[in-house]
Design an enzyme around this catalytic site. Structure first.
Site, PDB file in Angstrom:
ATOM      1  CE  LYS A 138      29.841  48.023  62.986  1.00  0.00           C
ATOM      2  NZ  LYS A 138      31.248  48.402  62.953  1.00  0.00           N
ATOM      3  CD  GLU A 192      34.551  51.631  51.990  1.00  0.00           C
ATOM      4  OE1 GLU A 192      35.314  50.861  51.400  1.00  0.00           O
ATOM      5  OE2 GLU A 192      34.231  52.754  51.542  1.00  0.00           O
ATOM      6  N   GLY A 198      16.339  64.806  62.904  1.00  0.00           N
ATOM      7  CA  GLY A 198      15.609  63.601  62.496  1.00  0.00           C
ATOM      8  C   GLY A 198      15.358  62.717  63.698  1.00  0.00           C
ATOM      9  CG  LEU A 243      30.664  52.291  51.927  1.00  0.00           C
ATOM     10  CD1 LEU A 243      29.196  52.285  52.272  1.00  0.00           C
ATOM     11  CD2 LEU A 243      30.992  51.130  51.027  1.00  0.00           C
ATOM     12  CB  CYS A 261      28.405  52.461  60.515  1.00  0.00           C
ATOM     13  SG  CYS A 261      28.735  51.230  59.247  1.00  0.00           S
TER      14      CYS A 261
HETATM   15  P1  NAD Z   1      27.607  42.987  55.754  1.00  0.00           P
HETATM   16  O1  NAD Z   1      26.981  42.235  56.851  1.00  0.00           O
HETATM   17  O2  NAD Z   1      26.756  43.684  54.734  1.00  0.00           O
HETATM   18  O3  NAD Z   1      28.582  42.031  54.916  1.00  0.00           O
HETATM   19  C1  NAD Z   1      29.497  41.178  55.505  1.00  0.00           C
HETATM   20  C2  NAD Z   1      29.638  39.923  54.638  1.00  0.00           C
HETATM   21  O4  NAD Z   1      30.683  39.113  55.172  1.00  0.00           O
HETATM   22  C3  NAD Z   1      28.384  39.059  54.615  1.00  0.00           C
HETATM   23  O5  NAD Z   1      28.016  38.793  53.269  1.00  0.00           O
HETATM   24  C4  NAD Z   1      28.806  37.777  55.349  1.00  0.00           C
HETATM   25  O6  NAD Z   1      28.185  36.615  54.853  1.00  0.00           O
HETATM   26  C5  NAD Z   1      30.295  37.764  55.040  1.00  0.00           C
HETATM   27  N1  NAD Z   1      31.090  36.960  55.989  1.00  0.00           N
HETATM   28  C6  NAD Z   1      30.913  36.787  57.329  1.00  0.00           C
HETATM   29  N2  NAD Z   1      31.891  36.011  57.824  1.00  0.00           N
HETATM   30  C7  NAD Z   1      32.700  35.688  56.771  1.00  0.00           C
HETATM   31  C8  NAD Z   1      33.888  34.929  56.645  1.00  0.00           C
HETATM   32  N3  NAD Z   1      34.452  34.331  57.703  1.00  0.00           N
HETATM   33  N4  NAD Z   1      34.448  34.785  55.418  1.00  0.00           N
HETATM   34  C9  NAD Z   1      33.889  35.373  54.344  1.00  0.00           C
HETATM   35  N5  NAD Z   1      32.762  36.126  54.401  1.00  0.00           N
HETATM   36  C10 NAD Z   1      32.186  36.284  55.604  1.00  0.00           C
HETATM   37  O7  NAD Z   1      28.593  44.035  56.458  1.00  0.00           O
HETATM   38  P2  NAD Z   1      29.059  45.442  55.870  1.00  0.00           P
HETATM   39  O8  NAD Z   1      28.008  46.467  56.090  1.00  0.00           O
HETATM   40  O9  NAD Z   1      29.628  45.249  54.515  1.00  0.00           O
HETATM   41  O10 NAD Z   1      30.223  45.798  56.907  1.00  0.00           O
HETATM   42  C11 NAD Z   1      31.470  45.117  56.866  1.00  0.00           C
HETATM   43  C12 NAD Z   1      32.468  45.910  57.698  1.00  0.00           C
HETATM   44  O11 NAD Z   1      32.650  47.216  57.125  1.00  0.00           O
HETATM   45  C13 NAD Z   1      32.030  46.159  59.143  1.00  0.00           C
HETATM   46  O12 NAD Z   1      33.177  46.160  59.940  1.00  0.00           O
HETATM   47  C14 NAD Z   1      31.439  47.558  59.087  1.00  0.00           C
HETATM   48  O13 NAD Z   1      31.519  48.220  60.328  1.00  0.00           O
HETATM   49  C15 NAD Z   1      32.350  48.234  58.087  1.00  0.00           C
HETATM   50  N6  NAD Z   1      31.748  49.363  57.384  1.00  0.00           N
HETATM   51  C16 NAD Z   1      30.473  49.303  56.935  1.00  0.00           C
HETATM   52  C17 NAD Z   1      29.928  50.388  56.246  1.00  0.00           C
HETATM   53  C18 NAD Z   1      28.507  50.368  55.769  1.00  0.00           C
HETATM   54  O14 NAD Z   1      27.990  51.430  55.433  1.00  0.00           O
HETATM   55  N7  NAD Z   1      27.846  49.233  55.692  1.00  0.00           N
HETATM   56  C19 NAD Z   1      30.693  51.531  56.031  1.00  0.00           C
HETATM   57  C20 NAD Z   1      32.014  51.552  56.495  1.00  0.00           C
HETATM   58  C21 NAD Z   1      32.534  50.456  57.170  1.00  0.00           C
END
Ligand code: NAD
Length: 447
Positions: A268, A156, A258, A158, A265
């Protein structure tokens, strides 16, 4: 060019920033999307059509999907699973305290789905996962599950605050699988989207994601280092950065000085890449120095902000989320700065257009209070500290602000203001790497 793969049934595990945006985006493209999350409360909120996180345009798309019955939410995996061929996994992959990636949620999600599958299934990993993790995931499956499940990487890209726009306007969509037909099939789910499709093997797909974030972090660390140099050399970093951005060889964005690279992200993912290199006994001096530079810069910002302040003082902090247009305060440097100020005995009145509820859960000091109205936050303060570049703050009436503060003293880490305009209103102005008017680095003059 991949073929269109329309009107499919899709299951998504995890409805956070990534899973939910993917869900509403795919449902808008015409797919039937069923979402499962272990967080019951979040699912109940989503069923009512309320977005549990702040993201522009998300509520509209969420409600459209629910009304069209193309979106469904459940905290029961058996209710959610209906033999879907496409299962997206968007669960957290946070950093361990000492570095490295905590893959427990990923393993749990894969185990959940593996128990249920009865036919050939593509498990598409949206979470950011280290190179090589697929063999670990395959090893966790039984022989039957291994024959039925094919892992696909679909990292992803975004950017929070712009996530819906990013979903519908990707610069590129990366799909990683060892089987080209599988890659094409998954890419076909996003067929209507513009931008290039990159079909690669899973390891390359994962490396693209980590390299992208590490490169963005490098740009931020770079311009912050240049900003510190500009401060001592009496040069305005904005003049330098604007000229850099005119050169197409240097690329777009992420050259705004900034507080440092923060959020859920970039830090980590840089740390995960360093960890991956360590496992291959490779040194990564550039990546390693990024983290050091970033924390050094944050300390420099904290020292500049707190110059001349003490226990008798009260300050206003504008912006709590790690970037504008999101309520995400995970690893937000605003919170670290607020905690540092409070530890120095300084009273903090903090404000943000939408991140106050999230920030409240992270800050325990009784020296910190929260105000919905930015003018309330500024009342009787000795310094006005702008940390997140929310558009809402650009339009603040500086005359009114000048009339309600105790001391007119602005620190602008967000590059929101024209220093000349600020000083005309009788404020002292200090920014990150900013230089203007009379010679000498602008520093706070106190007392
Ligand atoms: P988040 O914490 O907002 O959402 C994760 C969701 O997964 C939570 O709602 C949690 O309850 C749920 N969850 C946890 N364990 C679970 C399971 N076993 N089964 C079902 N649901 C479960 O995290 P996020 O920001 O959406 O990030 C998710 C992934 O995407 C990470 O690896 C992150 O590095 C990556 N990512 C995030 C972004 C960002 O901007 N937030 C951008 C690109 C990639």
């Amino acid at each position: 060019m991949n073929k269109s793969n329309r009107d499919q049934n899709i299951l998504i595990l995890g409805t956070g920033y990534v899973g939910l945006i993917t869900a509403v985006g795919l449902s808008k493209l015409g797919h039937n999307v069923s979402c499962y999350d272990v967080d019951d409360e979040k699912i109940e909120i989503l069923k009512r059509g309320v977005a549990p996180l702040f993201e522009p345009d998300l509520p509209r798309l969420l409600n459209e999907g629910l009304a069209a019955r193309r979106l469904k939410f459940s905290s029961s995996i058996t209710d959610s699973y209906a033999d879907q061929r496409y299962v997206f996994v968007a669960v957290p992959t946070p950093m361990f305290a000492g570095g490295g990636v905590d893959l427990s949620a990923l393993h749990a999600a894969v185990a959940t789905i593996a128990k249920l599958v009865r036919k050939q299934t593509l498990v598409i990993i949206k979470s950011t996962v280290p190179v090589g993790v697929f063999s670990e995931l395959r090893n966790s499956l039984s022989p039957t599950q291994r024959r039925q499940i094919t892992f696909v990487s679909c990292p992803e890209f975004l950017s929070e605050g712009n996530a819906i726009h990013d979903f519908f306007n990707p610069r590129r969509t990366v799909v990683g699988s060892d089987e080209i037909l599988v890659s094409e099939e998954v890419a076909g789910l996003f067929h209507e989207l513009p931008g290039k499709f990159i079909l690669a093997d899973p390891n390359t797909a994962q490396m693209i994601k980590y390299s992208a974030n590490s490169f963005l972090a490098t740009r931020v660390a770079f311009i912050n280092e240049i900003a510190q140099l500009c401060e001592v050399l009496h040069i305005d970093v904005i003049d330098v950065a604007s000229a850099l951005l005119m050169d197409p060889r240097l690329g777009d964005g992420y050259l705004t000085p900034g507080v440092g690279f923060a959020g859920p992200c970039l830090p980590k993912d840089v740390s995960a890449l360093i960890d991956t290199a360590k496992r291959s006994s490779l040194r990564t001096p550039l990546l390693t120095s990024l983290c050091e530079q970033n924390f050094g810069h944050l300390n420099h910002v904290i020292e500049t902000i707190s110059a001349g302040l003490g226990a008798r003082n009260q300050v206003a902090v504008f912006g709590l989320s790690f970037k504008p247009r999101t309520d995400d305060v995970r690893n937000s440097f605003s919170l670290k700065i607020i905690n540092a100020l409070a530890e120095g005995g300084i009273q903090v009145r903090a404000t943000d257009p939408c991140a106050i509820p999230a920030a409240r859960t992270q800050i325990s000091s009784n020296l910190v209070s929260f105000c919905d109205d930015p003018m309330d936050a500024a009342m009787d303060t000795d310094r006005q500290i702008f940390l997140t570049p929310w558009d809402e703050y650009r339009g603040l009436d500086l005359r009114v602000l000048a009339g309600i503060v105790r001391t007119r003293s602005i620190f602008d880490a967000a590059g929101l203001f024209d220093p000349q305009m600020i000083t005309q209103q009788g404020f002292q102005y200090v920014g990150v790497g900013r230089q203007f008017g009379a010679q000498g680095r602008p520093t706070f003059v106190c007392g």
